[in-house]
Write a protein that holds these residues in place. Structure first.
Motif, mmCIF file in Angstrom:
data_model
loop_
_atom_site.group_PDB
_atom_site.id
_atom_site.type_symbol
_atom_site.label_atom_id
_atom_site.label_comp_id
_atom_site.label_asym_id
_atom_site.label_seq_id
_atom_site.Cartn_x
_atom_site.Cartn_y
_atom_site.Cartn_z
ATOM 1 N N TYR A 1 5.996 3.083 -0.305
ATOM 2 C CA TYR A 1 5.183 1.890 -0.107
ATOM 3 C C TYR A 1 5.451 1.276 1.253
ATOM 4 O O TYR A 1 6.563 1.354 1.769
ATOM 5 C CB TYR A 1 5.527 0.822 -1.141
ATOM 6 N N GLU A 2 4.447 0.589 1.756
ATOM 7 C CA GLU A 2 4.607 -0.275 2.923
ATOM 8 C C GLU A 2 4.129 -1.658 2.522
ATOM 9 O O GLU A 2 3.095 -1.801 1.865
ATOM 10 C CB GLU A 2 3.801 0.250 4.102
ATOM 11 N N ILE A 3 4.884 -2.649 2.915
ATOM 12 C CA ILE A 3 4.544 -4.037 2.622
ATOM 13 C C ILE A 3 4.227 -4.705 3.946
ATOM 14 O O ILE A 3 4.993 -4.594 4.910
ATOM 15 C CB ILE A 3 5.705 -4.746 1.912
ATOM 16 N N SER A 4 3.092 -5.402 3.993
ATOM 17 C CA SER A 4 2.689 -6.042 5.246
ATOM 18 C C SER A 4 1.957 -7.342 4.969
ATOM 19 O O SER A 4 1.545 -7.615 3.846
ATOM 20 C CB SER A 4 1.771 -5.090 6.030
ATOM 21 N N ALA A 5 1.802 -8.130 6.023
ATOM 22 C CA ALA A 5 0.964 -9.332 5.938
ATOM 23 C C ALA A 5 -0.484 -8.856 5.820
ATOM 24 O O ALA A 5 -0.865 -7.838 6.385
ATOM 25 C CB ALA A 5 1.151 -10.193 7.174
ATOM 26 N N SER B 1 0.850 -1.184 0.000
ATOM 27 C CA SER B 1 0.000 0.000 0.000
ATOM 28 C C SER B 1 0.885 1.233 0.000
ATOM 29 O O SER B 1 1.883 1.273 0.720
ATOM 30 C CB SER B 1 -0.889 -0.016 1.243
ATOM 31 N N GLY B 2 0.522 2.221 -0.814
ATOM 32 C CA GLY B 2 1.318 3.434 -0.799
ATOM 33 C C GLY B 2 1.026 4.338 -1.969
ATOM 34 O O GLY B 2 -0.079 4.347 -2.503
ATOM 35 N N GLN B 3 2.073 5.077 -2.355
ATOM 36 C CA GLN B 3 1.899 6.084 -3.394
ATOM 37 C C GLN B 3 3.056 6.066 -4.388
ATOM 38 O O GLN B 3 4.198 5.787 -4.032
ATOM 39 C CB GLN B 3 1.840 7.483 -2.772
ATOM 40 N N LEU B 4 2.707 6.405 -5.616
ATOM 41 C CA LEU B 4 3.651 6.685 -6.683
ATOM 42 C C LEU B 4 3.571 8.193 -6.864
ATOM 43 O O LEU B 4 2.485 8.733 -7.089
ATOM 44 C CB LEU B 4 3.211 5.946 -7.944
ATOM 45 N N ILE B 5 4.690 8.884 -6.726
ATOM 46 C CA ILE B 5 4.682 10.347 -6.670
ATOM 47 C C ILE B 5 5.507 10.920 -7.820
ATOM 48 O O ILE B 5 6.735 10.800 -7.843
ATOM 49 C CB ILE B 5 5.220 10.836 -5.313
ATOM 50 N N CYS B 6 4.822 11.533 -8.765
ATOM 51 C CA CYS B 6 5.483 12.117 -9.934
ATOM 52 C C CYS B 6 6.042 13.500 -9.584
ATOM 53 O O CYS B 6 5.416 14.268 -8.863
ATOM 54 C CB CYS B 6 4.499 12.236 -11.091
ATOM 55 N N LEU C 1 -4.291 -11.136 -6.173
ATOM 56 C CA LEU C 1 -5.665 -11.087 -5.674
ATOM 57 C C LEU C 1 -6.334 -9.770 -6.046
ATOM 58 O O LEU C 1 -7.525 -9.736 -6.348
ATOM 59 C CB LEU C 1 -5.683 -11.270 -4.157
ATOM 60 N N SER C 2 -5.583 -8.691 -6.016
ATOM 61 C CA SER C 2 -6.100 -7.392 -6.444
ATOM 62 C C SER C 2 -4.927 -6.474 -6.728
ATOM 63 O O SER C 2 -3.855 -6.612 -6.139
ATOM 64 C CB SER C 2 -7.028 -6.775 -5.395
ATOM 65 N N PHE C 3 -5.173 -5.535 -7.636
ATOM 66 C CA PHE C 3 -4.116 -4.608 -8.024
ATOM 67 C C PHE C 3 -4.787 -3.344 -8.535
ATOM 68 O O PHE C 3 -5.459 -3.358 -9.571
ATOM 69 C CB PHE C 3 -3.235 -5.226 -9.124
ATOM 70 N N GLU C 4 -4.645 -2.255 -7.798
ATOM 71 C CA GLU C 4 -5.277 -0.992 -8.155
ATOM 72 C C GLU C 4 -4.251 0.132 -8.075
ATOM 73 O O GLU C 4 -3.559 0.274 -7.065
ATOM 74 C CB GLU C 4 -6.431 -0.673 -7.202
ATOM 75 N N VAL C 5 -4.162 0.905 -9.140
ATOM 76 C CA VAL C 5 -3.335 2.112 -9.161
ATOM 77 C C VAL C 5 -4.235 3.214 -9.691
ATOM 78 O O VAL C 5 -4.671 3.164 -10.841
ATOM 79 C CB VAL C 5 -2.093 1.945 -10.060
ATOM 80 N N THR C 6 -4.551 4.175 -8.837
ATOM 81 C CA THR C 6 -5.495 5.221 -9.218
ATOM 82 C C THR C 6 -4.909 6.600 -8.934
ATOM 83 O O THR C 6 -4.271 6.817 -7.904
ATOM 84 C CB THR C 6 -6.830 5.065 -8.468
#
Length: 103
Positions: free
Chosen positions: A97-101, A17-22, A49-54
């Motif tokens: 980004y943060e990666i977690s269980a 979960s996180g952000q892509l920052i231009c 399972l899911s993949f969203e970039v908005t």
């Protein structure tokens, strides 16, 4: 990418979960050009399972939410992404980004 939150369990679900920052409109153009194919390829990967970039209200920032069935699927996604056109063209774009269980 924040690696300190990486789950060690190879079988549990993984969430990124996180952000892509231009930093420029040129980077926004790159994201808009390469993102549709990146999403298509990612959603077809085993274990995705899911993949969203908005795009957020700030057109320079993109919200990223990924869920994978397990650590191995997530790691395979990372390898594929780095070797892809998306990975090559967006490598200089800032990511937080943060990666977690995931439950």
């Amino acid at each position: 990418m924040n690696q300190s939150n990486r789950p060690n369990d190879k079988t549990g679900k993984v969430r990124l979960s996180g952000q892509l920052i231009c930093a420029s409109l040129d980077e926004v153009d790159i994201v808009q050009k390469y993102l549709p194919e990146h999403i298509r390829l990612t959603k077809s990967e085993p274990g995705c399972l899911s993949f969203e970039v908005t795009q957020t209200e700030d057109p320079m920032i993109w919200c990223v939410e990924e869920r994978f069935a397990d650590r191995l699927a997530f790691e395979a996604h990372q390898v594929r992404t780095k070797a892809s056109a998306w990975g090559a063209t967006t490598s200089a774009i800032r990511r937080e980004y943060e990666i977690s269980a995931d439950s």
